[in-house]
Scaffold this motif. Structure first.
Motif, PDB file in Angstrom:
ATOM      1  N   LEU A  63       4.696   1.858   6.755  1.00 29.99           N
ATOM      2  CA  LEU A  63       4.412   2.349   5.557  1.00 29.99           C
ATOM      3  C   LEU A  63       4.570   3.611   5.274  1.00 29.99           C
ATOM      4  O   LEU A  63       4.793   3.866   4.010  1.00 29.99           O
ATOM      5  CB  LEU A  63       2.718   1.734   5.418  1.00 29.99           C
ATOM      6  CG  LEU A  63       2.746   0.341   5.378  1.00 29.99           C
ATOM      7  CD1 LEU A  63       1.356  -0.039   5.297  1.00 29.99           C
ATOM      8  CD2 LEU A  63       3.609  -0.589   4.478  1.00 29.99           C
ATOM      9  N   GLU A  64       4.501   4.693   6.104  1.00 32.31           N
ATOM     10  CA  GLU A  64       4.475   6.032   5.646  1.00 32.31           C
ATOM     11  C   GLU A  64       6.119   6.263   5.420  1.00 32.31           C
ATOM     12  O   GLU A  64       6.290   7.324   4.762  1.00 32.31           O
ATOM     13  CB  GLU A  64       4.215   6.854   7.008  1.00 32.31           C
ATOM     14  CG  GLU A  64       2.590   7.067   7.046  1.00 32.31           C
ATOM     15  CD  GLU A  64       2.442   7.774   8.369  1.00 32.31           C
ATOM     16  OE1 GLU A  64       3.139   8.232   9.233  1.00 32.31           O
ATOM     17  OE2 GLU A  64       1.207   7.711   8.699  1.00 32.31           O
ATOM     18  N   GLY A  65       6.958   5.543   6.172  1.00 28.88           N
ATOM     19  CA  GLY A  65       8.331   5.750   6.100  1.00 28.88           C
ATOM     20  C   GLY A  65       9.042   4.632   5.029  1.00 28.88           C
ATOM     21  O   GLY A  65      10.215   4.627   5.076  1.00 28.88           O
ATOM     22  N   TRP A  66       8.134   3.929   4.328  1.00 31.37           N
ATOM     23  CA  TRP A  66       8.831   2.958   3.413  1.00 31.37           C
ATOM     24  C   TRP A  66      10.019   3.423   2.607  1.00 31.37           C
ATOM     25  O   TRP A  66       9.655   4.638   1.797  1.00 31.37           O
ATOM     26  CB  TRP A  66       7.704   2.319   2.606  1.00 31.37           C
ATOM     27  CG  TRP A  66       8.014   1.111   1.734  1.00 31.37           C
ATOM     28  CD1 TRP A  66       8.286   1.126   0.333  1.00 31.37           C
ATOM     29  CD2 TRP A  66       8.148  -0.186   2.284  1.00 31.37           C
ATOM     30  NE1 TRP A  66       8.822  -0.114   0.131  1.00 31.37           N
ATOM     31  CE2 TRP A  66       8.432  -1.002   1.187  1.00 31.37           C
ATOM     32  CE3 TRP A  66       7.857  -0.922   3.344  1.00 31.37           C
ATOM     33  CZ2 TRP A  66       8.822  -2.369   1.288  1.00 31.37           C
ATOM     34  CZ3 TRP A  66       8.249  -2.184   3.521  1.00 31.37           C
ATOM     35  CH2 TRP A  66       8.603  -2.919   2.456  1.00 31.37           C
ATOM     36  N   GLY A  67      10.904   2.685   2.482  1.00 35.65           N
ATOM     37  CA  GLY A  67      12.153   3.263   2.004  1.00 35.65           C
ATOM     38  C   GLY A  67      13.003   4.472   2.332  1.00 35.65           C
ATOM     39  O   GLY A  67      14.044   4.332   1.910  1.00 35.65           O
ATOM     40  N   ARG A  68      12.438   5.112   3.290  1.00 42.78           N
ATOM     41  CA  ARG A  68      13.159   6.178   3.915  1.00 42.78           C
ATOM     42  C   ARG A  68      13.691   5.710   5.269  1.00 42.78           C
ATOM     43  O   ARG A  68      15.081   5.896   5.507  1.00 42.78           O
ATOM     44  CB  ARG A  68      12.458   7.522   4.207  1.00 42.78           C
ATOM     45  CG  ARG A  68      13.135   8.522   4.853  1.00 42.78           C
ATOM     46  CD  ARG A  68      11.992   9.566   5.075  1.00 42.78           C
ATOM     47  NE  ARG A  68      11.001   9.166   6.313  1.00 42.78           N
ATOM     48  CZ  ARG A  68       9.807   9.319   6.328  1.00 42.78           C
ATOM     49  NH1 ARG A  68       9.070   9.891   5.205  1.00 42.78           N
ATOM     50  NH2 ARG A  68       8.954   8.928   7.233  1.00 42.78           N
ATOM     51  N   ASP A  69      13.119   4.890   6.065  1.00 39.22           N
ATOM     52  CA  ASP A  69      13.358   4.418   7.348  1.00 39.22           C
ATOM     53  C   ASP A  69      13.757   3.004   7.349  1.00 39.22           C
ATOM     54  O   ASP A  69      14.237   2.643   8.307  1.00 39.22           O
ATOM     55  CB  ASP A  69      12.092   4.919   8.212  1.00 39.22           C
ATOM     56  CG  ASP A  69      11.787   6.424   8.578  1.00 39.22           C
ATOM     57  OD1 ASP A  69      12.518   7.185   8.210  1.00 39.22           O
ATOM     58  OD2 ASP A  69      10.760   6.551   8.739  1.00 39.22           O
ATOM     59  N   GLY A  70      13.256   2.282   6.165  1.00 45.94           N
ATOM     60  CA  GLY A  70      13.674   0.791   6.197  1.00 45.94           C
ATOM     61  C   GLY A  70      12.595   0.138   5.492  1.00 45.94           C
ATOM     62  O   GLY A  70      11.754   0.885   4.886  1.00 45.94           O
TER      63      GLY A  70
END
Length: 76
Positions: A63-70
């Motif tokens: 959830l912290e990397g949502w959209g950035r990491d996948g």
């Protein structure tokens, strides 16, 4: 008899009978069960069982990397 399931207000992708939505904490018991099933988890690339606490920590990172990491979705 067809069971009607309420569709979220803003599904990310919707078909006639299925839709995708972001993973949530409530999805983790089913996810952990699938990961820990050798017929499912092994094929999906999970080398070892996971606990609910491990899955919860993973979801926090996702959830912290949502959209950035996948993106990770639940199929409803």
């Amino acid at each position: 008899m067809t069971r009607t399931v309420p569709i979220p207000e803003r599904p990310l992708l919707r078909g006639q009978r299925t839709w995708l939505r972001p993973l949530e904490e409530r999805d983790l018991p089913a996810l952990v069960s699938a990961i820990n099933d050798s017929d499912v988890g092994g094929v999906a690339g999970f080398p070892m069982p996971q606990s609910l606490a491990q899955a919860s920590a993973w979801l926090s990172r996702v959830l912290e990397g949502w959209g950035r990491d996948g993106y990770f979705f639940a199929v409803c």
